[in-house]
Each structure stands twice: as structure tokens, then as C-alpha cells.
Design a protein around this motif. Structure first.
Motif, PDB file in Angstrom:
ATOM      1  N   THR A  29       1.123   1.655   6.856  1.00 39.08           N
ATOM      2  CA  THR A  29       1.423   0.261   6.532  1.00 39.08           C
ATOM      3  C   THR A  29       0.292  -0.290   5.667  1.00 39.08           C
ATOM      4  N   PHE A  30       0.558  -1.398   4.992  1.00 37.80           N
ATOM      5  CA  PHE A  30      -0.469  -2.004   4.146  1.00 37.80           C
ATOM      6  C   PHE A  30      -1.621  -2.538   4.984  1.00 37.80           C
ATOM      7  N   LYS A  31      -1.323  -3.063   6.159  1.00 40.37           N
ATOM      8  CA  LYS A  31      -2.397  -3.562   7.011  1.00 40.37           C
ATOM      9  C   LYS A  31      -3.286  -2.428   7.491  1.00 40.37           C
ATOM     10  N   SER A  32      -2.672  -1.323   7.931  1.00 39.82           N
ATOM     11  CA  SER A  32      -3.492  -0.195   8.385  1.00 39.82           C
ATOM     12  C   SER A  32      -4.261   0.429   7.236  1.00 39.82           C
ATOM     13  N   PRO A  51       4.283  -5.537  -0.656  1.00 41.71           N
ATOM     14  CA  PRO A  51       5.423  -5.755  -1.561  1.00 41.71           C
ATOM     15  C   PRO A  51       5.989  -7.179  -1.518  1.00 41.71           C
ATOM     16  N   SER A  52       5.777  -7.886  -0.401  1.00 49.43           N
ATOM     17  CA  SER A  52       6.283  -9.257  -0.315  1.00 49.43           C
ATOM     18  C   SER A  52       5.395 -10.252  -1.053  1.00 49.43           C
ATOM     19  N   GLY A  53       4.219  -9.802  -1.503  1.00 45.18           N
ATOM     20  CA  GLY A  53       3.273 -10.679  -2.179  1.00 45.18           C
ATOM     21  C   GLY A  53       2.212 -11.255  -1.269  1.00 45.18           C
ATOM     22  N   ALA A  54       2.299 -10.952   0.030  1.00 42.75           N
ATOM     23  CA  ALA A  54       1.296 -11.440   0.972  1.00 42.75           C
ATOM     24  C   ALA A  54       0.004 -10.660   0.809  1.00 42.75           C
ATOM     25  N   VAL A  55      -1.127 -11.387   0.810  1.00 32.73           N
ATOM     26  CA  VAL A  55      -2.436 -10.756   0.660  1.00 32.73           C
ATOM     27  C   VAL A  55      -3.015 -10.476   2.040  1.00 32.73           C
ATOM     28  N   CYS A  56      -3.437  -9.248   2.235  1.00 38.69           N
ATOM     29  CA  CYS A  56      -4.023  -8.827   3.505  1.00 38.69           C
ATOM     30  C   CYS A  56      -5.529  -8.662   3.313  1.00 38.69           C
ATOM     31  N   VAL A  57      -6.317  -9.394   4.077  1.00 38.04           N
ATOM     32  CA  VAL A  57      -7.775  -9.340   4.002  1.00 38.04           C
ATOM     33  C   VAL A  57      -8.296  -8.813   5.327  1.00 38.04           C
ATOM     34  N   VAL A  58      -9.010  -7.686   5.289  1.00 34.34           N
ATOM     35  CA  VAL A  58      -9.541  -7.071   6.505  1.00 34.34           C
ATOM     36  C   VAL A  58     -11.034  -6.847   6.338  1.00 34.34           C
ATOM     37  N   MET A  59     -11.817  -7.229   7.344  1.00 33.69           N
ATOM     38  CA  MET A  59     -13.270  -7.055   7.306  1.00 33.69           C
ATOM     39  C   MET A  59     -13.687  -6.047   8.361  1.00 33.69           C
ATOM     40  N   ALA A  60     -14.749  -5.320   8.076  1.00 36.31           N
ATOM     41  CA  ALA A  60     -15.285  -4.332   9.018  1.00 36.31           C
ATOM     42  C   ALA A  60     -16.801  -4.466   9.074  1.00 36.31           C
ATOM     43  N   GLY A  61     -17.346  -4.442  10.292  1.00 31.68           N
ATOM     44  CA  GLY A  61     -18.787  -4.548  10.462  1.00 31.68           C
ATOM     45  C   GLY A  61     -19.350  -5.827   9.896  1.00 31.68           C
ATOM     46  N   ALA A  62     -18.560  -6.912   9.881  1.00 32.06           N
ATOM     47  CA  ALA A  62     -18.952  -8.120   9.157  1.00 32.06           C
ATOM     48  C   ALA A  62     -19.902  -8.980   9.968  1.00 32.06           C
ATOM     49  N   ALA A  63     -21.035  -9.289   9.372  1.00 28.53           N
ATOM     50  CA  ALA A  63     -21.980 -10.221   9.968  1.00 28.53           C
ATOM     51  C   ALA A  63     -22.144 -11.442   9.069  1.00 28.53           C
TER      52      ALA A  63
END
Length: 514
Positions: free
Chosen positions: A160-163, A187-199
Motif C-alpha cells: 500500500t502507499f502508506k506502508s 492514486p486518489s491524490g491524497a498526500v501521505c506524510v510519514v515520519m520516523a525517528g522524529a525529534a
């Protein structure tokens, strides 16, 4: 090893010697060469210093008041935290060849005897540091490449785009040992923003979306320095086709200081862009297959007040190809012929055969043939024109509301599940599947009392790899209600039993009301 020492230049050296004069001389020579020196007079002091601080080399006297230098060396080399630190032994008393052999055998990287020339001491120190730095650098690069391979595998395994965004963010954070953010557009145009180890402070998703929309990096990979990124991160953006939205990965500028760092970031972004392209393509193919599949199914069901019906079709969650599941309802002068079937396979051929079967079924039904005879004729058609790819299961119900009966003919399909005031049970109607030319029984006439609910389904709802079909059918039987609204019932059954299935699911419910 600290980054400066890994790249060459001055190092942090721990000098261990209980004799002040010897220690002073050695420390003076090392400091003049630019090294940072920490002094210890006993083995205990040395081991405490090594536990609490970072060193690039240990210059160790063999004869210490509390422990042999040999034993100290073994302790250093046995500890995973210090095992890679080179140890140069120095002795004024243990000077025989066998002493050197013992020192080197027990872990020393060099063994010098006093009096020692300053040039010889510094040359041995530099040689040990050079070897250590080369080894540390090689191990560092190998570890980074291993993490890159792991991150790339996770990116390519995303479904999936989120994964995918999660894998890209986690991979960048792991490879570069820094906080990271991944940005993808589905594909729907939704933007997925994912952060890792974010301080650091998370940027607003809307700001990220506007920034991504403003980019036009072309096809390929581009690194954007922090000054050009609104939240002061180094970013890399990539895409494989101009019609695709770019993907972005951002990290702290402190994590990208060399060309190697930038190349690693580029490789991650390229892998993410290729994986995103695969997901975009799959989504397009799946949408096309679903549209084609639904075009081959009835757009509406007949509105019969005495026999309300509802139907569902759910494509396989992991398959972008069109399947052969179908259902149909045909009005026949006061009676209704209800059909559900499944052409084996997932392909255009399966869909083509399904369309033929459905049109043939309608033609024979309009001609007035009995359900069993319809199955015989469809069987003959499949055996003649589709001998290798036409295996089909089908169940037919000819419902006579005036008589309160249903004639059921089955061809290798999941039998109807009948739910009345006595509970839920499967109708005992069987027969060979279609396309193999076997004899088949006549239809079985069953009562259809008022208030009775009948469920027809394809095996996608009850079949699961590694689980017996009877067990899946029993779960369905136990889950069906005779009083629940049929639309609610259909949705609940799909939610409880139809998630994550590898096969399509067709489901049709009917209930006799009057």
C-alpha cells in the motif's frame, strides 16, 4: 571510533603506564603529533576510562601494579564495545622474543620495547590507527549497505502507499541514522506524510502537500539542499514518469555531509519511486479489472416485493486480474431463475467464458428449459468450445412464489444456505461441475416458507488456504441471521469472513416475505 578518526587525522589515545616519567614522554610525543591523550596509571583506571569514553587507540605498559598488561588487553578485546580498538604494548621489562609473542597472541596489535625511538613509537601508532580506520570504515560501509538492502527490500515489499511511505521513512532514518520524513501521493491524490525517528518539529501536512505540488523535478532523482526546503531539511525527490507525482524523502542536514550520504539517499528515493510506480500500475489495473467485471454483472436486481434481494461483488484483495464470479436473476412469467457461478481462474479468458455462460444461461432460461436441462446444455457448450479453460461451478434456483417452492440444481457449487425459523442449514443438492460432460441429477424441489432467507455465494467467502472448506462453510452457517436486514447482513458477512481473500466473492441474498 569517532568520525574524525575514521576519516584520518588526530586520534584519541589512552596511555596507560604507572611510571610518571615514561608516561610523560609518551604523552608528549603523541600530543606533538596532534593526538588527544588521556592518561591512566593502573589497569583499573584504564578499564573505567574505556567504559565511559571513546578511544581510537590504547598505548599500554605491560607491567602494571594491579594487573598484567596481557590481561588488560584480553579484557579489551573480549568486550564487544572495545574489541576493535588497537592496543600497542610498551615494556621495559618484558623484552624477550617470547614476551612479544605472548603480547601479540593475547591481542596486542603491536609490541614495542623500551627504550623506544620516538619515530618508531609514532610509526607503530599511525600504522595501528591506519589499519583500524580502514577496518572501521569498511565495517561502517558494509553496515550501511546492509541497512540499505534491508530498507530497499521493505520498500519493494510494501503493498500500500502508506506502508511504502513508512518503509521509506524508516529506511532513511536507519540508513542515515537520522530523523526522516517520506511523502507520497496515492492514486486518489491524497498526500501521505510519514515520519520516523522524529525529534524535530513535524511540518504541517498541508505545507508538505503544497511544497510537493510546487516541485517539478522531471524524471529521475534530485537532491534539494536545506535552504530550498521550507522546514530546513535536505530533501531528495524522485519519480519514474512525468504523469506521476514525485515522492520525497527529507532528513536533517547533519545526516547528509558527504557524497556517499547523498548517494544513499538517492538510492532510497529511486527505490521508493519504482515501488510507487508498481503500486500505481497495480491500482490502475485493479480499477480497470473491477470496472470490466462489474460491467458483466447485472446493474440492478428485479424489484419483487414478495422476494426482496440484495447482492454483492468483491474482487480479490491481492489480484489485479479479472475473475469469473457472477450472479444473475431472470424473471420468467411469474417465476424467477436465480443463478450464481464461478468460472475457474483469474484472466480475460475466465471473464470471457463467464460472459458466454451468463448469456447462454439467459437464452436457455427464456426458452423455458428446466434448471437441470439448462446446466446440461451449458455443460455441453463448455465442453465443446472451452475444453481446457471452461471449468465452471453453478447453482440455479427456480423460485415459484405462488407455490412457495424453489427447484435447486447444483453443478459443483457451494450449496444454498437456507435460514428459517429452525435455524440455518445447507440444502443437500449436489452435482458435477460444468465443462466435463458428466451425467447430472434433476433439480431438487424444496419448500420456501414465508420468512425464509436463502444465501448464495461463491467459494471466495468460505475458502481460505490451509483451512478445510467444510470449516469455512460452518463459520458462514453460524454467522447468518434470519431477522437481520439483508443489506446489513451482507455487509457484516463480508466484513467478518471476506477480508483479505485471494479469490473474488459473489454473494446474493433473498428472503420470501409474501
Amino acid at each position: 571510533m569517532n568520525p574524525t578518526a575514521m576519516g584520518g587525522g588526530p586520534a584519541r589515545v589512552l596511555v596507560v603506564d604507572d611510571l610518571e616519567a615514561s608516561r610523560f614522554i609518551a604523552c608528549s610525543w603523541l600530543r606533538r603529533s596532534g593526538h588527544t591523550v588521556v592518561e591512566a596509571t593502573t589497569a583499573a583506571e584504564a578499564l573505567i576510562a574505556l567504559e565511559g569514553d571513546s578511544f581510537d587507540l590504547v598505548l599500554l605498559d605491560v607491567h602494571l601494579p594491579d594487573m598484567s598488561g596481557y590481561d588488560v588487553t584480553e579484557r579489551i578485546k573480549a568486550d564487544p564495545r572495545t574489541s576493535s580498538i588497537p592496543v600497542v604494548m610498551l615494556s621495559a621489562t618484558y623484552i624477550e622474543p617470547e614476551d612479544k609473542v605472548t603480547g601479540l597472541t593475547r591481542g596486542a596489535d603491536a609490541y614495542l620495547t623500551e627504550p623506544v625511538d620516538p619515530g618508531e613509537l609514532l610509526a607503530n601508532v599511525e600504522a595501528a590507527l591506519r589499519y583500524h580506520r580502514a577496518r572501521a570504515l569498511a565495517e561502517h560501509l558494509a553496515a550501511r549497505l546492509t541497512r540499505l538492502a534491508t530498507a530497499t527490500f521493505a520498500i519493494n515489499a510494501a503493498t500500500t502507499f502508506k506502508s511504502l511511505a513508512e518503509a521509506a521513512a524508516i529506511g532513511a532514518a536507519d540508513v542515515l541514522d537520522a530523523e526522516a520524513t517520506a511523502v507520497l501521493t496515492d492514486p486518489s491524490g491524497a498526500v501521505c506524510v510519514v515520519m520516523a525517528g522524529a525529534a524535530w518539529l513535524r511540518p504541517d501536512d498541508a505545507d508538505v502537500e503544497r511544497w510537493m505540488a510546487s516541485l517539478n523535478p522531471g524524471v529521475g532523482v534530485a537532491v534539494i539542499e536545506a535552504a530550498e526546503v521550507p522546514w530546513h531539511q535536505v530533501a531528495v525527490v524522485a519519480r519514474t514518469k512525468l504523469r506521476r507525482p514525485p515522492i520525497g524523502i527529507t532528513v536533517s542536514p547533519l545526516a547528509v555531509t558527504t557524497d556517499d550520504d547523498r548517494n544513499l539517499l538517492r538510492q532510497l528515493a529511486q527505490a521508493a519511486a519504482l515501488a510507487a510506480e508498481g503500486l500505481h500500475t497495480f491500482a490502475e489495473e485493479h480499477s480497470l479489472a473491477l470496472t470490466l467485471q462489474r460491467s458483466l454483472l447485472p446493474r440492478t436486481l428485479p424489484q419483487v416485493p414478495a422476494l426482496p434481494m440484495t447482492a454483492r461483488y468483491v474482487p480479490a484483495s491481492s489480484n489485479a486480474e479479472i475473475g469469473g464470479d457472477f450472479y444473475d436473476v431472470i424473471e420468467l412469467d411469474g417465476r424467477l431463475l436465480i443463478a450464481i457461478g464461478d468460472v475457474c481462474g483469474h484472466s480475460i479468458e475466465a471473464a470471457t467464458v463467464m460472459a458466454e455462460v451468463r448469456h447462454t444461461l439467459r437464452a436457455y432460461a427464456v426458452e423455458g428449459h428446466r434448471p437441470a436441462e439448462i446446466l446440461r446444455r451449458v455443460d455441453a457448450l463448455l465442453e465443446r468450445f472451452h475444453p481446457t479453460g471452461g471449468l465452471t461451478t453453478m447453482c440455479l434456483l427456480l423460485v415459484d412464489l405462488e407455490a412457495g417452492t424453489m427447484a435447486v440444481a447444483n453443478a459443483g457449487h457451494v450449496p444454498p444456505l437456507v435460514v428459517d425459523d429452525q435455524g440455518a442449514h445447507y440444502a443437500h443438492v449436489h452435482g458435477p461441475l460444468l465443462g466435463i460432460g458428466l451425467e447430472r441429477p434433476e433439480a431438487t424441489e424444496l419448500p420456501l416458507p414465508l420468512g425464509t432467507t436463502v444465501l448464495l455465494t461463491t467459494d471466495g467467502l468460505v475458502e481460505r488456504p490451509g483451512i478445510d472448506l467444510d470449516e469455512g462453510m460452518e463459520k458462514l452457517r453460524a454467522a447468518v441471521s434470519n431477522t437481520e436486514d439483508m443489506d446489513d447482513l451482507a455487509d457484516r458477512l463480508l466484513a467478518e469472513l471476506g477480508q483479505g481473500k485471494r479469490d473474488d466473492i459473489a454473494l446474493l441474498l433473498l428472503r420470501r416475505l409474501g
